[in-house]
Design an enzyme around this catalytic site. Structure first.
Site, PDB file in Angstrom:
ATOM      1  N   GLU A  31      37.907  36.673  19.365  1.00  0.00           N
ATOM      2  CA  GLU A  31      37.621  35.551  18.479  1.00  0.00           C
ATOM      3  C   GLU A  31      36.212  34.988  18.654  1.00  0.00           C
ATOM      4  OE1 GLU A  31      42.157  35.445  19.096  1.00  0.00           O
ATOM      5  OE2 GLU A  31      40.360  35.939  20.276  1.00  0.00           O
ATOM      6  N   THR A  45      43.041  41.273  17.399  1.00  0.00           N
ATOM      7  CA  THR A  45      43.441  40.951  18.769  1.00  0.00           C
ATOM      8  C   THR A  45      44.503  41.943  19.214  1.00  0.00           C
ATOM      9  OG1 THR A  45      45.195  39.447  18.069  1.00  0.00           O
ATOM     10  CG2 THR A  45      42.991  38.512  18.338  1.00  0.00           C
ATOM     11  N   TRP A  91      51.914  24.993  40.087  1.00  0.00           N
ATOM     12  CA  TRP A  91      51.275  26.166  39.499  1.00  0.00           C
ATOM     13  C   TRP A  91      50.606  27.030  40.559  1.00  0.00           C
ATOM     14  CZ3 TRP A  91      52.752  27.296  34.849  1.00  0.00           C
ATOM     15  CH2 TRP A  91      53.049  26.287  33.933  1.00  0.00           C
ATOM     16  N   LYS A 103      54.827  29.321  37.693  1.00  0.00           N
ATOM     17  CA  LYS A 103      55.276  27.948  37.950  1.00  0.00           C
ATOM     18  C   LYS A 103      56.422  27.990  38.952  1.00  0.00           C
ATOM     19  CE  LYS A 103      55.934  23.499  35.770  1.00  0.00           C
ATOM     20  NZ  LYS A 103      55.993  22.741  34.504  1.00  0.00           N
TER      21      LYS A 103
END
Length: 540
Positions: free
Chosen positions: A329, A182, A443, A438
């Site tokens: 993944e 990753t 949000w 936020k």
């Protein structure tokens, strides 16, 4: 009652046996560093892969050993893709655009015994060589560069094993075939190890009509690097269906790509949005210059695709764009955004909105999303963190990068993407969990604002980040790159966004940059932007 089906192992050698027998004459073209296009066939390439595998065995590579590559997209890299798993070893592609410290950590964490490296990337290697465990270094150099002491010339090595053949029947489908790391944007890079079974099933899905739809008649050009999530599985998927391959080398600028699309009559190509944004700009400037009529589909993944990009290619150049979502993944394909039959009769605007979603799960991939207290409803209103499971989804991480927080107690992988899911299972990524803004306890989606900005005709690229604010905790800030020859002010762009979003969503500031920082795989590097503008509102 006991089943009586054969215990046939799903392994990379099984894919390549089919390729060799049925599609050996199909073309594989590769652009070399000098710009010349080298043409071969699967049959010849697999003969060389056999010899490479035998040579690696001669260097002491054992089943389970990691063999690293530090290479561009080309035919010799493809030979390694095929050779290494066929001797039971593990192909480990190193991202050549990472920082040397990261590369040293990754090579050490993986335990790479052997490295195959392009000659023009030796300066990159020298920056982390002392931290890596390589016992042998094999250089792809076309005889041009004198090799440093102790290194082995790739073609000379292959010439030493004339007549070798690899069949791989002894390999178990549960054994490791390849590994990728990753990006390490939230800590140390983490190693993902793919089994032969996982990559074989993943390849089958790439050939399904509602997957990538790869077919024998295709000529496929993966712009996505072969060092990034196995080039989205295309080297194995194309071999399985017998599609021709075109590998662009290191020349990934829009003009060079268009030349290959035209001369090689490419039908299917794949890459991240930043690549296609530049290519669309080139086509818009000179639509008559390149004949891209052979392209039946352009796949875009790696980041959310602005609706303006879908429209631009389709309406101005007749190229169909397909969006897919995935992660390292997931090997990496998770969802594909094909327009379902039930939506085919909708007006064009609604069809574009549907195709701008990240789509429905690929066959054998299951999804759910976790809200604050429970799994969210599939009503396209509730939002939560997307979780997935399936036969090519990671169940853990390798070595020092291992971390249980990425997996739920019942074994699902936590993606970190915040999504809504509509009743038929199509997901809409609202943001990465770490990229949500936020503001005053509410949000704001950075992805939605970015797509809105890139819908303005003057905007080439846009990235929105959360910046600390003394009153509202965080507020959005937009970093924008304008198209060449275009002009727009902050007021222009704010007015454009105001037609789509409520007032409190609008960025408090828009900054204009010459270029946006990007990761090694072409995604916007928001960590760099956050560092640059962290005090923008608090110091104002």
């Amino acid at each position: 009652m006991q089943a009586l089906s054969m215990d046939y192992q799903l392994i990379i050698p099984a894919i390549l046996r089919r390729t060799r027998l049925l599609h050996g004459d199909k073309p594989v073209s590769s652009r070399r560093p000098d710009g010349a296009v080298h043409r071969t066939t699967y049959a010849e390439l697999l003969r060389r892969a056999d010899r490479l595998g035998a040579a690696l065995r001669g260097l002491g590579v054992e089943p389970g050993d990691a063999v690293a590559t530090l290479c561009w997209n080309h035919d010799r890299h493809l030979e390694a893709y095929y050779a290494v798993p066929c001797i039971g070893a593990v192909l480990h592609t190193l991202n050549l655009r990472l920082h040397p410290d990261e590369l040293g950590f990754i090579a050490s964490d993986a335990g790479d015994r052997v490295l195959i490296v392009d000659a023009d990337l030796l300066p990159v290697l020298l920056q982390f060589r002392a931290k890596a465990p390589f016992q042998q270094i094999i250089v792809i150099g076309d005889g041009v560069t004198p090799l440093p002491p102790g290194m082995i010339d790739y073609d000379t090595l292959i010439d030493s094993t004339e007549g070798a053949e690899l069949h791989g029947e002894e390999i178990a489908e549960s054994s490791a075939a390849a590994m990728c790391y990753t990006s390490g944007t939230t800590g140390k890079p983490k190693g993902v190890v793919y089994s032969h079974r996982a990559l074989t099933l993943h390849s089958l899905v790439l050939g399904m009509t509602d997957g990538f739809g790869l077919r024998e008649s295709d000529v496929v050009l993966p712009v996505v690097p072969m060092f990034h999530a196995n080039a989205w599985g295309i080297p194995y998927g194309a071999a399985l269906v017998g599609a021709g391959l075109v590998l662009p080398g290191k020349q990934l600028d829009p003009r060079s790509l268009c030349q290959l699309f035209e001369t090689e009559r490419v039908t299917f190509t794949a890459g991240v949005p930043t690549i296609w944004i530049g290519l669309l700009q080139l086509l818009d400037a000179a639509p008559e210059k390149f004949d891209l009529s052979s392209i039946r589909q352009m796949l875009i993944g790696g980041a959310a695709v602005p609706e303006s990009l879908l429209r631009g290619f389709a309406e101005r150049h007749g190229i169909e764009v397909l969006q897919a979502w995935g992660m390292t993944e997931l090997a990496p394909v998770g969802t594909v955004a094909r327009l379902p039959a039930r939506l085919a009769g909708l007006p064009p605007d609604e069809r574009y909105r549907a195709r701008a979603r990240q789509g429905t799960p690929a066959p054998l991939i299951e999804i759910r999303a976790q809200g604050d207290a429970e799994l969210i409803a599939w009503d396209d209103q509730a939002v939560g963190e997307l979780q997935v499971r399936g036969p090519w989804v990671a169940s853990g991480y390798h070595g020092a990068g291992a971390g249980g927080s990425s997996f739920t107690a019942d074994g699902w992988f936590r993606t970190g993407d915040v999504v809504s899911i509509e009743p038929h299972g199509s997901i809409q990524i609202r943001d990465r969990a770490k990229d949500l803004v936020k503001s005053g306890g509410e949000w704001i989606s950075s992805v939605a604002l970015e797509n809105g900005l890139m819908g303005h005709p003057a905007v080439l690229e846009a990235a929105v980040i959360a910046v600390p604010h003394p009153r509202w905790q965080e507020r959005p800030l937009a970093a924008v790159v304008l198209r060449a020859g275009q002009q727009a002010t902050c007021a222009d762009l704010t007015a454009h966004l105001a037609t789509q979003f409520t007032k409190w969503w609008l960025p408090d500031a828009i900054v204009f940059l010459d270029v946006l920082p990007k990761t090694g795989t072409g995604k916007f590097l928001k960590t760099a932007l956050r560092d640059q503008f962290r005090g923008y509102y608090t110091s104002a």
